[in-house]
Design an enzyme around this catalytic site. Structure first.
Site, PDB file in Angstrom:
ATOM      1  N   MET A  28       0.842  -1.204   0.000  1.00 53.45           N
ATOM      2  CA  MET A  28       0.000   0.000   0.000  1.00 53.45           C
ATOM      3  C   MET A  28       0.878   1.256   0.000  1.00 53.45           C
ATOM      4  SD  MET A  28      -3.416  -0.854   2.097  1.00 53.45           S
ATOM      5  CE  MET A  28      -2.736  -0.721   3.734  1.00 53.45           C
ATOM      6  N   HIS A  35       9.324  -3.648   3.573  1.00 50.31           N
ATOM      7  CA  HIS A  35       8.933  -3.853   2.165  1.00 50.31           C
ATOM      8  C   HIS A  35      10.166  -4.121   1.301  1.00 50.31           C
ATOM      9  CE1 HIS A  35       5.566  -1.116   3.553  1.00 50.31           C
ATOM     10  NE2 HIS A  35       4.884  -2.125   3.054  1.00 50.31           N
TER      11      HIS A  35
HETATM   12  O1  PAF Z   1      -0.446  -5.801   3.572  1.00 54.02           O
HETATM   13  C1  PAF Z   1      -0.782  -4.835   2.866  1.00 54.02           C
HETATM   14  O2  PAF Z   1      -0.035  -3.873   2.704  1.00 54.02           O
HETATM   15  C2  PAF Z   1      -2.141  -4.842   2.180  1.00 54.02           C
HETATM   16  O3  PAF Z   1      -3.107  -5.424   2.985  1.00 54.02           O
HETATM   17  C3  PAF Z   1      -2.115  -5.487   0.790  1.00 54.02           C
HETATM   18  C4  PAF Z   1      -1.779  -6.977   0.866  1.00 54.02           C
HETATM   19  C5  PAF Z   1      -1.104  -4.782  -0.082  1.00 54.02           C
HETATM   20  C6  PAF Z   1      -3.485  -5.374   0.128  1.00 54.02           C
HETATM   21  O4  PAF Z   1      -3.862  -4.047  -0.024  1.00 54.02           O
END
Ligand code: PAF
Length: 283
Positions: A28, A35
């Site tokens: 997101m 990430h």
């Molecule tokens: O974990 C997240 O950041 C969100 O829930 C995802 C998997 C990208 C779905 O919007």
């Protein structure tokens, strides 16, 4: 690295790599080292021949709280730099009107694992996650997708979705990435006050103490009570839940020889943090 904002642009960029390994990392945005770790794992999995796709989409459908959505950090320029540095090939950055038709009328609800933990506290959240991840799977058609274990329940539900809907994608769970003080990295951490940021690593300390106690044979009720007490002792913290469950089905532990999960959620002011630890008996 190439960027697609529309579904057509994405299809065009991915056409040359069909038939190769395609590894998707859905996010997101507001990307942090957690990430980046997923993206580097995706690169290693895809290899030089394969393709790494990152999606950056703040999915409004999974927010049960309008305030949380409105204050969710957004850093698109920095996100692109992170993707580039981690060897991503294609970034998909749609807007909500690209992703969703205004009269969309299909929902996708997991009905067992979603009823507990965060699912019990955030109505509709996991249906929104399942919907957007399913759409991303259809658009990208990856061979593999990677999700972090910080959102342990999300990963369990998505594994169930893939299993029950026969989606031909291999899911990989990545270990939680933490700061040096033990706090699990989260996009929401930047919204903590300095006092709450300083206190938040107390979550990890409580989880580690619980893992030791459970390993040594402490009963489930007392393990949860100790974690509840430790978190409640942090000034300004309101505990949302502390639960010790079966790690696979997320419901009550019925067989203590199986892997268990201790999951917590707590409000530090307006900011809700989650964390978890896998537990096993040392027997
Ligand atoms: O974990 C997240 O950041 C969100 O829930 C995802 C998997 C990208 C779905 O919007």
């Amino acid at each position: 690295m190439q960027t697609a904002c529309t579904k057509d642009e994405l299809r065009t960029l991915l056409a040359p790599v069909r038939g190769k390994r395609i590894v998707l990392v859905p996010t997101m945005g507001a990307l942090h080292e957690g990430h980046a770790t997923l993206l580097r794992q995706a690169r290693a999995l895809a290899g030089a021949e394969g393709c790494v796709v990152a999606s950056v989409f703040l999915n409004p459908v999974q927010f049960d709280n309008a305030g949380d959505l409105a204050t969710y950090p957004q850093t698109p320029e920095a996100d692109l730099q992170t993707c580039l540095a981690c060897g991503v090939d294609v970034v998909f950055m749609p807007t909500p009107d690209i992703m969703y038709c205004p009269d969309r009328s299909i929902t996708l609800e997991e009905t067992h694992l979603s009823t507990v933990l965060c699912g019990a506290k955030r109505p509709g959240h996991f249906a929104g996650v399942c919907l957007v991840v399913n759409k991303l799977f259809n658009l990208v058609q990856p061979t593999d997708a990677i999700f972090g274990k910080k959102d342990y329940q999300q990963l369990a539900i998505l594994r169930r979705m893939v299993r029950d809907l026969d989606i031909p994608i291999t899911l990989h769970g990545a270990e939680i990435v933490r700061g040096e003080d033990g706090l699990a990295l989260s996009s929401r951490n930047v919204r903590l006050t300095p006092e709450h940021r300083a206190a938040a690593p107390g979550i990890r300390r409580a989880l580690l103490a619980a893992a030791e106690a459970y390993g040594a044979g402490a009963d489930i009720v007392s393990v949860c009570a100790d974690v509840q007490a430790a978190l409640s002792a942090i000034p300004g913290v309101v505990v949302d839940y502390v639960e010790l469950v079966d790690a696979e089905n997320l419901h009550a532990v019925t067989d203590e020889r199986r892997l268990a999960l201790l999951a917590v959620a707590a409000f530090f002011g307006e900011v809700r943090l989650i964390d978890n630890i896998e537990l096993s008996r040392n027997v």
